[in-house]
Design a protein around this motif. Sequence first.
Motif, short mmCIF file in Angstrom:
data_model
loop_
_atom_site.label_atom_id
_atom_site.label_comp_id
_atom_site.label_asym_id
_atom_site.label_seq_id
_atom_site.Cartn_x
_atom_site.Cartn_y
_atom_site.Cartn_z
N LYS A 11 0.83 -1.22 0.00
CA LYS A 11 0.00 0.00 0.00
C LYS A 11 0.86 1.26 0.00
N ALA A 12 1.94 1.27 0.77
CA ALA A 12 2.84 2.43 0.81
C ALA A 12 3.50 2.64 -0.54
N CYS A 13 3.91 1.57 -1.19
CA CYS A 13 4.53 1.69 -2.51
C CYS A 13 3.53 2.19 -3.55
N PHE A 20 4.12 1.39 -9.27
CA PHE A 20 3.51 0.25 -8.58
C PHE A 20 1.99 0.24 -8.64
N LYS A 21 1.39 1.24 -9.29
CA LYS A 21 -0.07 1.24 -9.47
C LYS A 21 -0.40 0.42 -10.72
N GLN A 22 -1.38 -0.45 -10.59
CA GLN A 22 -1.77 -1.27 -11.73
C GLN A 22 -2.53 -0.41 -12.73
N ARG A 23 -2.10 -0.50 -13.99
CA ARG A 23 -2.72 0.30 -15.05
C ARG A 23 -2.96 -0.56 -16.28
N ARG A 24 -3.79 -0.04 -17.16
CA ARG A 24 -4.01 -0.70 -18.45
C ARG A 24 -2.96 -0.21 -19.44
N ASN A 25 -2.52 -1.12 -20.29
CA ASN A 25 -1.57 -0.71 -21.33
C ASN A 25 -2.33 -0.16 -22.54
N ALA A 26 -1.63 0.17 -23.60
CA ALA A 26 -2.26 0.77 -24.79
C ALA A 26 -3.31 -0.13 -25.41
N ALA A 27 -3.19 -1.42 -25.22
CA ALA A 27 -4.16 -2.37 -25.77
C ALA A 27 -5.34 -2.59 -24.82
N SER A 68 11.53 -3.52 -11.18
CA SER A 68 10.81 -3.55 -9.90
C SER A 68 11.77 -3.56 -8.73
N VAL A 69 12.84 -4.32 -8.84
CA VAL A 69 13.84 -4.38 -7.77
C VAL A 69 14.46 -3.00 -7.57
N ARG A 70 14.88 -2.37 -8.66
CA ARG A 70 15.50 -1.03 -8.55
C ARG A 70 14.55 -0.03 -7.90
N ARG A 71 13.34 0.04 -8.41
CA ARG A 71 12.38 1.03 -7.89
C ARG A 71 11.95 0.70 -6.47
N PHE A 72 11.75 -0.58 -6.19
CA PHE A 72 11.34 -1.00 -4.85
C PHE A 72 12.42 -0.64 -3.83
N LEU A 79 10.93 5.69 1.94
CA LEU A 79 9.76 5.65 2.82
C LEU A 79 10.07 5.17 4.24
N PHE A 80 10.88 4.15 4.34
CA PHE A 80 11.08 3.51 5.64
C PHE A 80 12.48 3.69 6.21
N GLY A 81 13.39 4.21 5.43
CA GLY A 81 14.77 4.36 5.87
C GLY A 81 14.95 5.12 7.16
N PRO A 82 14.36 6.31 7.27
CA PRO A 82 14.58 7.08 8.50
C PRO A 82 14.09 6.38 9.78
N THR A 83 13.12 5.50 9.64
CA THR A 83 12.58 4.82 10.82
C THR A 83 13.20 3.44 11.04
#
Length: 191
Positions: A11-13, A20-27, A68-72, A79-83
């Motif tokens: 949810k945070a991502c 990370f939001k699911q979207r429709r492609n051009a098709a 996905s690995v790079r962006r994640f 998001l979580f580093g400081p904590t």
Amino acid sequence: MRHSLFIRIVKACEANSNYFKQRRNAAGVMGFSAFQKISAAMRVIAYGIPADYTDEYLRIGEDTTSESVRRFARLIIKLFGPTYLRAPNEDDTKRLMEINEKRGRPGMLGSLDWTLNDINVLQRSPLFAKLANGEAPTYNYKVMNNEYTMGYYLADGIYPDWATFVKFVKDPQDRTEAKFAKAQGRSSQGH
């Protein structure tokens, strides 16, 4: 990982990255969900598997997994580093020790078992580095009439014989060892 923690991360991502939001492609076909992308990223990071291995399990190709690995990784740090990704301070360590004391394991900082990954992570742990150098916060506790001032990790036989590791008792030889093994939550057949 607890399901609730995984959902919180997903949810945070989703809330902080359009990737990370699911979207429709051009098709008009729905793309990969945050659950799929994050699961793939976590599998690569946690198990050290190649990116193309996720195709078999999650039906995600190597390029998408790598991205996905790079962006994640970047997003988790942001998001979580400081904590959660900082060196523990004295209050953090004392809180951890108090939690484990309530669980019946006074002085325990953590439990390590069975994986070489734990050893690799442990070598990079600021908490363990301080403990190994004798710089960890003092925490007084007593076990079987012996007084201690520094925490320990409960570990299995692959770890070195250091004072900061208390090894699991595999085959208790006397009543004291049997009691200790029972307190560890291990049976002689389990390991």
